[in-house]
Design an enzyme around this catalytic site. Structure first.
Site, short mmCIF file in Angstrom:
data_model
loop_
_atom_site.label_atom_id
_atom_site.label_comp_id
_atom_site.label_asym_id
_atom_site.label_seq_id
_atom_site.Cartn_x
_atom_site.Cartn_y
_atom_site.Cartn_z
N HIS A 7 -71.40 -14.74 3.81
CA HIS A 7 -70.72 -13.82 4.72
C HIS A 7 -69.22 -13.80 4.44
O HIS A 7 -68.68 -14.69 3.80
CB HIS A 7 -70.96 -14.16 6.19
CG HIS A 7 -70.47 -15.52 6.61
ND1 HIS A 7 -71.26 -16.64 6.54
CD2 HIS A 7 -69.29 -15.94 7.13
CE1 HIS A 7 -70.58 -17.69 6.99
NE2 HIS A 7 -69.37 -17.30 7.35
N HIS A 79 -62.16 -16.03 6.36
CA HIS A 79 -62.74 -16.86 5.29
C HIS A 79 -63.92 -16.14 4.64
O HIS A 79 -64.41 -15.15 5.17
CB HIS A 79 -63.17 -18.25 5.80
CG HIS A 79 -64.28 -18.24 6.81
ND1 HIS A 79 -64.08 -18.21 8.17
CD2 HIS A 79 -65.63 -18.26 6.66
CE1 HIS A 79 -65.23 -18.23 8.81
NE2 HIS A 79 -66.20 -18.26 7.92
N GLU A 130 -65.64 -21.28 2.83
CA GLU A 130 -66.68 -22.05 3.50
C GLU A 130 -67.84 -22.19 2.52
O GLU A 130 -68.20 -21.22 1.84
CB GLU A 130 -67.15 -21.30 4.76
CG GLU A 130 -68.25 -22.01 5.53
CD GLU A 130 -68.68 -21.23 6.79
OE1 GLU A 130 -68.37 -20.02 6.89
OE2 GLU A 130 -69.28 -21.86 7.67
CO CO Z 1 -68.24 -18.68 8.36
#
Ligand code: CO
Length: 134
Positions: A7, A79, A130
């Site tokens: 994502h 992020h 991440e």
């Molecule tokens: Co995230």
């Protein structure tokens, strides 16, 4: 080592307005808002055919997203999340190469119930990264 883009997370001031923008203007499928107090955010998931967008609104007093919005008043990309097959092996490999892992360095359970780690943006082209166990 990194696999799929899981994502992209976007910090927003107004989650309802951001959700309406993705749903009504861009025509995307969006989830209900999901409060995640342990991460200091309320999240709306935008489901795309090949990945997800996560709209993050600050939740609580010391939300990391609130600090981001102080520096980026219009919101912005917070992020990006890549999947890895083995998060501990990925962490150890990155640390051995000098990359900084945020927090304790131990994976935490992220927004999707899977272990995640965050990597210092200064080590990755100014972007908070991440990693999520695939
Ligand atoms: Co995230």
């Amino acid at each position: 080592m990194i696999g799929r883009l899981n994502h992209v997370a976007i910090a927003v001031r107004d989650l309802a307005a951001a959700t309406a923008l993705y749903r009504d203007t861009l025509g995307a499928r969006v989830s209900q808002p999901l409060p995640q107090p342990e991460h200091g955010v309320t999240v709306v998931f935008v489901e795309l055919p090949n990945t997800k967008i996560e709209l993050l609104e600050p939740l609580g007093a010391d939300s990391p997203v609130a600090k981001f919005l102080e520096r980026n008043p219009d919101g912005g990309t917070h992020h990006i999340c890549y999947e890895v097959d083995d998060i501990l092996a990925a962490r150890d490999r990155l640390k051995a190469q000098g990359a900084r892992v945020l927090g304790s360095g131990e994976p935490r359970i992220g927004a999707h119930g899977k272990p995640v780690l965050f990597l210092h943006p200064k080590d990755f082209l100014g972007t908070l990264v991440e990693l999520e166990q695939a």
